[in-house]
Design a protein around this motif. Structure first.
Motif, mmCIF file in Angstrom:
data_model
loop_
_atom_site.group_PDB
_atom_site.id
_atom_site.type_symbol
_atom_site.label_atom_id
_atom_site.label_comp_id
_atom_site.label_asym_id
_atom_site.label_seq_id
_atom_site.Cartn_x
_atom_site.Cartn_y
_atom_site.Cartn_z
ATOM 1 N N LYS A 54 17.655 -26.535 16.780
ATOM 2 C CA LYS A 54 16.969 -27.222 17.875
ATOM 3 C C LYS A 54 16.899 -28.739 17.663
ATOM 4 C CE LYS A 54 13.986 -23.312 19.085
ATOM 5 N NZ LYS A 54 14.063 -23.234 20.539
ATOM 6 N N ARG A 55 17.511 -29.212 16.607
ATOM 7 C CA ARG A 55 17.388 -30.625 16.217
ATOM 8 C C ARG A 55 17.814 -31.591 17.324
ATOM 9 N NH1 ARG A 55 19.903 -33.151 10.641
ATOM 10 N NH2 ARG A 55 18.620 -35.046 10.574
ATOM 11 N N ASP A 56 18.937 -31.328 17.965
ATOM 12 C CA ASP A 56 19.377 -32.211 19.043
ATOM 13 C C ASP A 56 18.381 -32.217 20.194
ATOM 14 O OD1 ASP A 56 21.643 -33.012 17.658
ATOM 15 O OD2 ASP A 56 22.934 -31.499 18.598
ATOM 16 N N ASN A 57 17.806 -31.059 20.488
ATOM 17 C CA ASN A 57 16.773 -30.980 21.535
ATOM 18 C C ASN A 57 15.540 -31.794 21.144
ATOM 19 O OD1 ASN A 57 18.439 -29.187 22.931
ATOM 20 N ND2 ASN A 57 17.457 -27.397 22.039
ATOM 21 N N PHE A 58 15.161 -31.718 19.864
ATOM 22 C CA PHE A 58 14.031 -32.514 19.371
ATOM 23 C C PHE A 58 14.324 -34.010 19.518
ATOM 24 C CE2 PHE A 58 12.434 -28.735 17.117
ATOM 25 C CZ PHE A 58 11.065 -28.897 17.257
ATOM 26 N N ARG A 59 15.550 -34.415 19.185
ATOM 27 C CA ARG A 59 15.918 -35.833 19.291
ATOM 28 C C ARG A 59 15.734 -36.336 20.718
ATOM 29 N NH1 ARG A 59 20.777 -35.323 15.549
ATOM 30 N NH2 ARG A 59 19.959 -36.174 13.612
ATOM 31 N N ILE A 60 16.181 -35.547 21.671
ATOM 32 C CA ILE A 60 16.049 -35.936 23.075
ATOM 33 C C ILE A 60 14.576 -35.932 23.487
ATOM 34 C CG2 ILE A 60 16.581 -35.250 25.455
ATOM 35 C CD1 ILE A 60 19.265 -34.064 24.227
ATOM 36 N N ALA A 61 13.879 -34.856 23.169
ATOM 37 C CA ALA A 61 12.476 -34.707 23.576
ATOM 38 C C ALA A 61 11.577 -35.786 22.968
ATOM 39 C CB ALA A 61 11.964 -33.324 23.179
ATOM 40 N N PHE A 62 11.873 -36.194 21.732
ATOM 41 C CA PHE A 62 11.037 -37.167 21.028
ATOM 42 C C PHE A 62 11.691 -38.552 20.963
ATOM 43 C CE2 PHE A 62 8.948 -33.298 19.689
ATOM 44 C CZ PHE A 62 7.612 -33.662 19.638
ATOM 45 N N ASP A 63 12.381 -38.926 22.033
ATOM 46 C CA ASP A 63 12.927 -40.282 22.163
ATOM 47 C C ASP A 63 13.653 -40.749 20.910
ATOM 48 O OD1 ASP A 63 12.013 -41.337 24.909
ATOM 49 O OD2 ASP A 63 10.198 -40.412 24.078
ATOM 50 N N SER A 96 0.307 -33.379 16.441
ATOM 51 C CA SER A 96 0.466 -33.940 15.090
ATOM 52 C C SER A 96 1.595 -34.971 15.054
ATOM 53 C CB SER A 96 0.701 -32.847 14.046
ATOM 54 O OG SER A 96 2.031 -32.375 14.076
ATOM 55 N N ALA A 97 2.665 -34.746 15.808
ATOM 56 C CA ALA A 97 3.771 -35.708 15.843
ATOM 57 C C ALA A 97 3.280 -37.062 16.340
ATOM 58 C CB ALA A 97 4.911 -35.192 16.720
ATOM 59 N N ILE A 98 2.417 -37.033 17.342
ATOM 60 C CA ILE A 98 1.874 -38.274 17.918
ATOM 61 C C ILE A 98 0.923 -38.939 16.931
ATOM 62 C CG2 ILE A 98 0.529 -39.239 19.829
ATOM 63 C CD1 ILE A 98 1.604 -36.694 21.443
ATOM 64 N N THR A 99 0.002 -38.161 16.396
ATOM 65 C CA THR A 99 -0.946 -38.678 15.400
ATOM 66 C C THR A 99 -0.208 -39.232 14.184
ATOM 67 O OG1 THR A 99 -2.647 -37.113 16.086
ATOM 68 C CG2 THR A 99 -2.862 -38.015 13.868
ATOM 69 N N ASN A 100 0.802 -38.498 13.732
ATOM 70 C CA ASN A 100 1.552 -38.941 12.562
ATOM 71 C C ASN A 100 2.337 -40.213 12.845
ATOM 72 O OD1 ASN A 100 0.455 -36.765 11.255
ATOM 73 N ND2 ASN A 100 2.338 -35.592 11.120
ATOM 74 N N ALA A 101 2.837 -40.371 14.071
ATOM 75 C CA ALA A 101 3.535 -41.618 14.442
ATOM 76 C C ALA A 101 2.567 -42.799 14.375
ATOM 77 C CB ALA A 101 4.136 -41.496 15.838
ATOM 78 N N GLN A 102 1.367 -42.594 14.858
ATOM 79 C CA GLN A 102 0.357 -43.664 14.826
ATOM 80 C C GLN A 102 0.015 -44.029 13.384
ATOM 81 O OE1 GLN A 102 -2.563 -41.613 17.175
ATOM 82 N NE2 GLN A 102 -1.622 -42.215 19.122
ATOM 83 N N ASN A 103 -0.139 -43.021 12.539
ATOM 84 C CA ASN A 103 -0.462 -43.268 11.129
ATOM 85 C C ASN A 103 0.734 -43.812 10.357
ATOM 86 O OD1 ASN A 103 -3.223 -42.537 11.212
ATOM 87 N ND2 ASN A 103 -2.615 -40.398 11.328
ATOM 88 N N PHE A 104 1.928 -43.448 10.761
ATOM 89 C CA PHE A 104 3.164 -43.984 10.182
ATOM 90 C C PHE A 104 3.173 -45.504 10.341
ATOM 91 C CE2 PHE A 104 7.739 -44.859 10.175
ATOM 92 C CZ PHE A 104 8.268 -43.927 9.293
ATOM 93 N N ILE A 105 2.814 -45.969 11.528
ATOM 94 C CA ILE A 105 2.756 -47.410 11.818
ATOM 95 C C ILE A 105 1.678 -48.090 10.976
ATOM 96 C CG2 ILE A 105 2.219 -49.106 13.621
ATOM 97 C CD1 ILE A 105 3.616 -47.106 15.604
#
Length: 187
Positions: A54-63, A96-105
Motif C-alpha cells: 500500500k506504500r504508493d497509496n500512502f504516498r499519494i494520500a499523505f502528500d 498519529s501521523a498528523i501529531t507526529n508531523a507536528q512533533n517532527f517539526i
C-alpha cells in the motif's frame, strides 16, 4: 546463482526488492525519515508486506510524506484519509501521523534536524549486528526503548519500542542483515 538474502524476504518480489535496495540503508533525508516513521506506525499490528503493498497509496494520500503539509491536515483531510481504501483506515493511526508531523517539526526546530536527533541515539553510526539467522534479531533493544520513551515524552504516538526498532532497521540505524546475506557488507 541466486543471491543469498535474509530469510524474511525470500519468495516475494516486492519484499526482495525492498530488502535489496532499501532495508538497512542509512537514511538521513528528512522526508524519507518521516515516511518511514509514518509507515512503521501504520504497520503496528500488521505485517510489513501489507504496508509495502500500500506504500504508493500512502504516498499519494499523505502528500508524498511532506511533514510540513501533513502537520496542517484538517478534519476534512482526516475524513478523506479515513475513506481511502488504498491505505490503512485507522483513526488513531491517521491522527498519529498528523501529531507526529507536528512533533517532527518541533524536533527539527530544537535539534536543527530530525536526522540529528534520531541518529544521536546510535551516536550517528549504524549499529553492526552479526546475526546468523534473521530470527536471531530482537524485536526491541535498550536503544529502541530509550528512543521510544523520549519520543513519547515529546508527544509522538504509535512509537513503542518494537515499532522504533523496526524503524531503526528500515532506516539503517542498525544493520540486521544476516551475515550470509549479500547486503550485510554493503550497508
Amino acid at each position: 546463482m541466486q543471491k543469498q538474502r535474509c530469510g524474511w524476504c525470500v519468495g516475494d518480489s516486492l519484499y526482495e526488492a525492498y530488502h535489496d535496495h532499501e532495508w538497512g540503508v542509512p537514511v538521513h533525508d528528512e522526508q524519507l525519515l518521516f515516511e518511514f516513521l509514518v509507515l512503521e506506525t501504520f504497520q503496528a499490528g500488521l505485517s510489513w508486506i501489507t504496508i509495502l503493498r500500500k506504500r504508493d497509496n500512502f504516498r499519494i494520500a499523505f502528500d508524498n510524506f511532506d511533514y510540513r503539509i501533513v502537520a496542517r491536515y484538517d478534519e476534512r483531510k482526516k475524513s478523506a484519509l479515513l475513506q481511502n481504501a488504498g491505505i490503512i483506515r485507522n483513526k488513531l493511526k491517521v491522527n498519529s501521523a498528523i501529531t507526529n508531523a507536528q512533533n517532527f517539526i518541533k524536533i527539527q526546530e530544537e535539534f536543527g534536524s530530525f536526522d540529528s536527533y534520531i541518529w544521536s541515539f546510535v551516536n550517528n553510526k549504524p549499529v553492526q549486528n552479526k546475526w546468523k539467522h534473521h530470527k536471531d534479531s530482537p524485536a526491541k533493544t535498550e536503544i529502541s526503548d530509550k528512543m521510544s520513551k523520549d519520543l513519547k515524552k515529546r508527544g509522538f504516538k504509535f512509537v513503542g519500542s518494537t515499532i522504533m526498532y523496526a524503524f531503526m532497521q528500515a532506516t539503517g540505524m542498525v544493520n540486521d542483515h544476516t551475515i550470509d546475506c549479500f547486503r550485510y557488507s554493503q550497508v
